[in-house]
Design a protein around this motif. Structure first.
Motif, PDB file in Angstrom:
ATOM      1  N   ARG A 111       0.807  -1.221   0.000  1.00 24.30           N
ATOM      2  CA  ARG A 111       0.000   0.000   0.000  1.00 24.30           C
ATOM      3  C   ARG A 111       0.840   1.271   0.000  1.00 24.30           C
ATOM      4  NH1 ARG A 111      -0.849  -2.416   4.702  1.00 24.30           N
ATOM      5  NH2 ARG A 111      -0.185  -1.462   6.651  1.00 24.30           N
ATOM      6  N   ASN A 112       2.136   1.149   0.292  1.00 22.14           N
ATOM      7  CA  ASN A 112       2.985   2.334   0.338  1.00 22.14           C
ATOM      8  C   ASN A 112       3.848   2.497  -0.903  1.00 22.14           C
ATOM      9  OD1 ASN A 112       2.047   2.955   2.804  1.00 22.14           O
ATOM     10  ND2 ASN A 112       3.926   2.485   3.930  1.00 22.14           N
ATOM     11  N   ASN A 113       4.133   1.393  -1.553  1.00 18.23           N
ATOM     12  CA  ASN A 113       5.085   1.437  -2.652  1.00 18.23           C
ATOM     13  C   ASN A 113       4.359   1.738  -3.965  1.00 18.23           C
ATOM     14  OD1 ASN A 113       7.245   1.105  -4.346  1.00 18.23           O
ATOM     15  ND2 ASN A 113       8.005  -0.711  -3.277  1.00 18.23           N
ATOM     16  N   THR A 114       4.760   2.813  -4.637  1.00 12.86           N
ATOM     17  CA  THR A 114       4.117   3.145  -5.908  1.00 12.86           C
ATOM     18  C   THR A 114       4.674   2.286  -7.040  1.00 12.86           C
ATOM     19  OG1 THR A 114       5.741   4.896  -6.211  1.00 12.86           O
ATOM     20  CG2 THR A 114       3.599   5.559  -5.311  1.00 12.86           C
ATOM     21  N   ASN A 115       5.797   1.622  -6.787  1.00 13.06           N
ATOM     22  CA  ASN A 115       6.394   0.757  -7.789  1.00 13.06           C
ATOM     23  C   ASN A 115       5.905  -0.681  -7.567  1.00 13.06           C
ATOM     24  OD1 ASN A 115       8.060  -0.866  -9.366  1.00 13.06           O
ATOM     25  ND2 ASN A 115       9.774   0.556  -9.210  1.00 13.06           N
ATOM     26  N   VAL A 116       4.926  -1.079  -8.384  1.00 10.46           N
ATOM     27  CA  VAL A 116       4.301  -2.392  -8.192  1.00 10.46           C
ATOM     28  C   VAL A 116       5.316  -3.521  -8.407  1.00 10.46           C
ATOM     29  CG1 VAL A 116       2.510  -3.956  -9.080  1.00 10.46           C
ATOM     30  CG2 VAL A 116       2.009  -1.537  -8.781  1.00 10.46           C
TER      31      VAL A 116
END
Lengths: 323, 202
Positions: free
Chosen positions: A166-171
């Motif tokens: 939920r925090n990482n924009t890099n999937v």
């Protein structure tokens, strides 16, 4: 003419190859100010446990000796201070008696705290639904097959674990991080046999049926197919037996792709159907045939097909009438 | 009775019908994958992928046969354009198809041993065979071996871009195929051109 066309083909191919070779990457580094209040305190432990070797004064031989640290007891201090528990003192979870060296033998029997000891029933953490996670975990094959031997720590190392999806924009990073959790047992017989006498199945062989296996492994998490979806908790924890794993391609490769409820659930609200692409949040990181169809292209193609059929029909009827 | 012309040698006929059959498989399975649905599957997704891959490889082999055949046999001359004349020829052929045919006017470019295609056919076949089919094959192989595609091109996913190229070129070729089949009914009889592609004689 053929030569001319061949040159045109070569030029087109070169242009395609040029664009294919171009790669633009973006990285985002999150800089957060943190005050490490226990750093000095923890350093008492990490001066030994933060290294592969440590020194101590051996009274028997009368001088300082260098010893190897048990590799399972080495704590990566960089990982620890980036983890969720970065603001912990070692003795928040471990006995105060560890402050003494040599450590007392009976400390090996120390009952280790588990997640719910701190997180359970605490309103501070209510939004993370730890109780729900625990309920799901108890139903999972990890719990039912291994009883209490299998604790949260088997997957979530308390010294390095950090919330990710939920925090990482890099999937892609989320996928690597989460899959490495599974592979830490399923691709490592030493850890696997901590809770099983069996030989761990070879993940690559077991997934031979999966088309483009490497691409799937790099673009989805194990839990997408192996965990039962549950919308009331943030990440599914009910790992299923293999016979219940998702095997129908179309469950992901369709407009109602299940990935939107799992891997992309934290992105989906922000970028639904931008530029007409269904499940558009996938597009910044990946592409799923069948799930990322484009609304406008669909409409245009149907209109063109309709016009072509109408034109052909009209022409044909006119030919018959004017015969 | 007009003299018959041997237009379609054996290799062209075999190439044409294998190509046609594989195209039908590709269109059917391609549509099934593009519009895949849990509730209404046209072809099961993994089966559609397998058939699509097989048909795509077959079309690629066919394409090489077509290119080599056109390079080393007389068939290649029918795909050569004289740029200076083509615009006027296209106008005449377009007029014929839109008006002349209904007035029973003679075809402006009757077929002969030196002219297998009218100008509209020639231009559309050249675009189909030398632009869109290669584009579809290259993008198709990119999707078959996605590890060779770079992850991003100007911020757009490489696989996404490749798939868009593949779908758009496939769509254009599908439209070409519909029009091609319809125009094949414009012969002495509605089926005579189809028979020619079996017998070789026009």
């Amino acid at each position: 003419m053929i030569t001319g066309l061949s040159k045109l083909g070569l030029a087109l191919f070169t242009i395609c190859a040029f664009f294919t070779c171009l790669q633009i990457g973006f990285s985002q580094d999150e800089v957060t100010e943190r005050e490490y209040v226990y750093a000095e305190d923890n350093q008492q432990c990490l001066k030994c446990h933060g290294h592969k070797t440590y020194y101590f004064y051996n009274e028997g031989v009368g001088h300082e000796v260098k010893e190897r640290m048990n590799p399972y007891f080495v704590i990566d201090s960089a990982e620890f201070y980036q983890s969720n528990h970065w603001n912990f003192s070692c003795t928040d979870c471990h006995s105060m008696d560890y402050r003494n060296f040599p450590h007392a033998g009976e400390l090996r029997m120390e009952v280790k705290a588990v997640c719910m000891d701190c997180h359970g029933g605490d309103d501070t953490y209510a939004k993370y639904h730890f109780e729900g996670v625990d309920e799901e975990f108890i139903k999972s094959v990890h719990s039912t097959k291994h009883s209490e031997d299998f604790t949260c720590w088997m997957c979530h190392n308390p010294h390095s674990y950090k919330i990710n999806a939920r925090n990482n924009t890099n999937v892609k990073q989320t996928i690597i991080y989460d899959n490495n959790i599974c592979l830490s047992c399923h691709a490592d017989i030493n850890k696997y046999q901590l809770i099983s006498d069996k030989i761990n199945p070879n993940v690559l062989v077991k997934h031979e049926w999966l088309p483009n296996q490497a691409l799937h492994f790099a673009n989805v998490r194990c839990i997408e197919c192996h965990a039962e979806r549950n919308d009331s908790i943030l990440v599914s924890h009910n790992i299923q037996t293999k016979d219940k794993a998702v095997k129908q391609c179309v469950e992901c490769h369709s407009q109602n792709s299940l990935l939107m409820a799992s891997l992309y659930r934290f992105q989906v609200k922000e970028s639904r159907n931008k530029l007409g692409f269904f499940n558009a949040s996938v597009l910044s990181e990946s592409y799923i045939i069948g799930a990322n169809r484009n609304y406008y292209l669909n409409v245009i193609s149907i209109v063109i097909f309709g016009l072509v059929f109408a034109g052909v029909l009209f022409h044909g009827i006119l030919r018959i009438l004017k015969k | 009775m007009a003299e018959k012309i041997y237009f379609y040698p054996v290799w062209v006929r075999i190439w044409h019908w294998i190509n046609a059959l594989m195209f039908l498989f590709l269109i059917g399975t391609g549509l099934s994958m593009q519009y895949s649905s849990v509730d209404y599957p046209l072809v099961r997704f993994d089966l559609a992928v397998t058939i699509h891959n097989f048909a795509g490889i077959a079309v690629t082999v066919c394409y090489f046969i077509f290119v080599i055949g056109n390079l080393f046999t007389a068939n290649g001359k029918f795909y050569r354009l004289k740029i200076g004349e083509i615009a006027d020829q296209l106008k005449k052929q377009f007029y014929y198809y839109t008006f002349g045919i209904f007035k029973h006017e003679p075809a402006p470019f009757p077929l002969s041993e030196n002219r297998k295609f009218n100008p509209l056919q020639k231009v559309s076949y050249i675009f189909a065979m030398y632009a869109f089919v290669p584009l579809m094959i290259i993008s198709g192989f990119g999707l078959l071996f996605p590890e060779v595609i770079v992850s991003k091109v100007f911020g757009i996913g490489g696989i996404h871009l490749t798939d868009l190229i593949h779908i758009i070129s496939g769509f254009i070729l599908s439209v070409f195929m519909i029009i091609h089949i319809y125009f094949c009914t414009i012969g002495k009889t509605a089926l005579s051109n189809f028979k020619s592609m079996f017998t070789g004689w026009h």
